[in-house]
Design a protein around this motif. Structure first.
Motif, short mmCIF file in Angstrom:
data_model
loop_
_atom_site.label_atom_id
_atom_site.label_comp_id
_atom_site.label_asym_id
_atom_site.label_seq_id
_atom_site.Cartn_x
_atom_site.Cartn_y
_atom_site.Cartn_z
N UNK A 225 0.82 -1.21 0.00
CA UNK A 225 0.00 0.00 0.00
C UNK A 225 0.85 1.27 0.00
N UNK A 226 0.45 2.22 -0.81
CA UNK A 226 1.18 3.48 -0.92
C UNK A 226 0.64 4.44 0.14
N UNK A 227 0.83 4.05 1.39
CA UNK A 227 0.31 4.88 2.48
C UNK A 227 1.20 4.66 3.70
N UNK A 228 0.61 4.50 4.84
CA UNK A 228 1.39 4.41 6.07
C UNK A 228 1.95 3.01 6.28
N UNK A 229 2.96 2.94 7.15
CA UNK A 229 3.52 1.66 7.52
C UNK A 229 2.47 0.80 8.24
N UNK A 230 1.59 1.44 8.98
CA UNK A 230 0.54 0.70 9.68
C UNK A 230 -0.38 0.01 8.68
N UNK A 231 -0.74 0.71 7.59
CA UNK A 231 -1.58 0.10 6.57
C UNK A 231 -0.86 -1.08 5.90
N UNK A 232 0.43 -0.93 5.68
CA UNK A 232 1.19 -2.00 5.05
C UNK A 232 1.22 -3.24 5.94
N UNK A 233 1.49 -3.05 7.22
CA UNK A 233 1.57 -4.19 8.13
C UNK A 233 0.18 -4.80 8.35
N UNK A 234 -0.85 -3.96 8.39
CA UNK A 234 -2.21 -4.47 8.50
C UNK A 234 -2.53 -5.41 7.35
N UNK A 235 -2.17 -4.98 6.13
CA UNK A 235 -2.43 -5.81 4.97
C UNK A 235 -1.63 -7.09 4.97
N UNK A 236 -0.39 -7.01 5.39
CA UNK A 236 0.46 -8.20 5.44
C UNK A 236 -0.07 -9.18 6.48
N UNK A 237 -0.37 -8.69 7.68
CA UNK A 237 -0.78 -9.58 8.75
C UNK A 237 -2.12 -10.22 8.54
N UNK A 238 -3.02 -9.53 7.83
CA UNK A 238 -4.35 -10.09 7.57
C UNK A 238 -4.37 -11.03 6.37
N UNK A 239 -3.32 -11.05 5.60
CA UNK A 239 -3.31 -11.82 4.36
C UNK A 239 -3.15 -13.31 4.60
N UNK A 240 -3.51 -14.08 3.59
CA UNK A 240 -3.22 -15.51 3.54
C UNK A 240 -1.79 -15.69 3.04
N UNK A 241 -1.05 -16.61 3.62
CA UNK A 241 0.29 -16.90 3.13
C UNK A 241 0.20 -17.38 1.69
N UNK A 242 1.00 -16.79 0.81
CA UNK A 242 0.92 -17.08 -0.62
C UNK A 242 1.18 -18.56 -0.90
#
Length: 433
Positions: A401-418
């Motif tokens: 995400x082209x925004x905050x580090x918090x948004x990036x980590x939120x997206x990573x942590x909520x994701x399914x492992x590829x």
């Protein structure tokens, strides 16, 4: 494109032709690891939907040929979804996830998969999966969640029965992201216990979903270990090392319990990024602020256990330091928790470390520490969102995400492992061919 119009203005304007291609509707979570894994397995991601504009924009940047919708999935008219062969759903799990730090009370989830109280409705619920299936009768439905989803939700069996009434068989898989993959499907260097449920329409052969990770038996050598449950009389739902183990398939050694071969977390660490000296205080504060005593205690425990050897300190709850030759605990969406500890002047040594990360969360929890004889002389830095994304086995060029580090980590942590999504997708594809 990202379609931001209301469902009413958009309804029936987009027509999808159902063909024999393995196309997917992804009610995705986080940054969309399921879409990425399924795309690697050979699927076409036709539509991706989530409530979070920031995460949808990042997903669209990585999957430009997919139609994207920013919607409250729970309120969305399921008749407006495309007719695809596959549905992936990651029902909301915040209320029952152990990473949330909340006490769970069995039976307290409501019919829509939420607990009573202050939780905000976000992505799909378990009932959204069954509602979409009733309309579109997919060939296969894939669901991912925390193990507690099956153990703590009193209506879990009722939900499964509803899918059976609609004409589906189901298979339940419990596995860690650190153990799913092989070959060019690289493992995630992270212990992330998850529950996967695969519903196949009756008449379609059941896919082979036996988890057989690579391991090395001291008596037999390299083997494909077998998942063995400690209590065979109970339902096979649980976590590695608690409810089940992996054993050697050969009788000669007595079916020894084995630790699967894992991918080292050191492979995804940027060792050139400097840390800051712990004795100098936290670098994110304008005035001198010492690290919390709990953080200092975890670093001290790591120094006592590993000396000057690289290790990871996990800065959350009752956790122990982890050697970098093992998988690290799961990355969650709740923050940075992981601190990598490396002796000063030994950058080269850690490149051979062989441990994955712990579960990636949605907030910063992972940090890098360079140890010295005392806690104050160690250097520490939190693992970056890019490193955490790699721990989820996202490609190195995956757009965050082209925004905050918090948004990036939120997206990573909520994701399914590829790698986990690809592992499932490859096995399902074999029965759809």
């Amino acid at each position: 494109m990202i379609d931001l119009r209301t469902p009413q203005s958009r309804r029936c304007r987009r027509v999808f032709v159902h063909d024999q291609a393995p196309d997917v509707t992804d009610l995705f979570a986080g940054l969309g690891g399921a879409s990425t894994g399924l795309a690697e397995a050979g699927y076409r991601i036709r539509l991706a939907m989530n409530h979070d504009r920031i995460q949808v924009a990042a997903h669209q940047a990585n999957h430009p040929d997919t139609v994207h919708l920013v919607e409250d999935i729970n309120a969305y008219d399921k008749r407006s979804l495309p007719r695809t062969r596959i549905l992936w759903g990651s029902p909301i799990c915040t209320e029952i996830s152990p990473a949330g730090g909340r006490r769970r009370n069995r039976g307290q989830l409501t019919l829509d998969g939420h607990t009573p109280g202050k939780f905000e409705r976000t992505r799909a619920t378990a009932l959204d999966i069954i509602a979409a299936t009733e309309v579109h009768r997919y060939d296969v439905i894939l669901c991912e969640n925390v193990v507690e989803f099956a153990l703590d939700w009193a209506l879990f069996d009722w939900w499964l029965s509803g899918m059976e009434i609609l004409g589906y068989n189901f298979q339940i898989v419990c596995a860690s992201s650190a153990h799913l993959g092989g070959g060019d499907n690289l493992l995630a260097p992270q212990h992330r216990d998850r529950l996967y449920i695969v519903f196949t329409r009756k008449g379609i052969p059941l896919p082979d979903l036996e988890v057989r990770p690579e391991a090395v038996c001291p008596g037999c050598g390299p083997v494909r270990a077998r998942q063995v449950w400690r209590n065979p009389r109970r339902r096979k739902i649980g976590k590695w090392g608690v409810q089940y183990d992996y054993r050697c398939p050969n009788r000669e050694c007595g079916h020894l319990i084995l630790d699967p071969t894992v991918r080292p977390i050191s492979e995804v660490i940027d060792w050139d990024r400097p840390g800051t000296r712990i004795g100098d205080g936290r670098p994110d504060r304008k005035v001198f602020t010492p690290y919390a005593e709990s953080t200092r205690a975890r670093v001290a425990a790591g120094l006592e256990k590993f000396g000057h050897a690289p290790h990871v300190a996990v800065l959350r709850r009752n956790t122990s330091p982890v050697a970098v030759t093992e998988a690290v605990p799961a990355v969650s969406a709740q923050g940075k928790h992981h601190a990598l500890i490396v002796p000063n002047g030994r950058k080269g040594a850690v490149r051979t470390a062989a441990e994955p990360l712990t579960t990636v969360a949605c907030k910063p929890h992972h940090s890098l520490v360079r140890p010295a004889p005392t806690v104050d002389d160690c250097t520490l830095r939190m693992l970056t969102p890019r490193e955490l994304a790699s721990a989820q086995r996202f490609p190195a060029d995956y757009v965050l995400p082209d925004s905050s580090q918090e948004d990036q980590i939120l997206g990573v942590g909520n994701a399914v492992s590829v790698n986990a999504a690809r592992w499932l997708g490859e096995r399902v594809l074999a029965v759809l061919a």
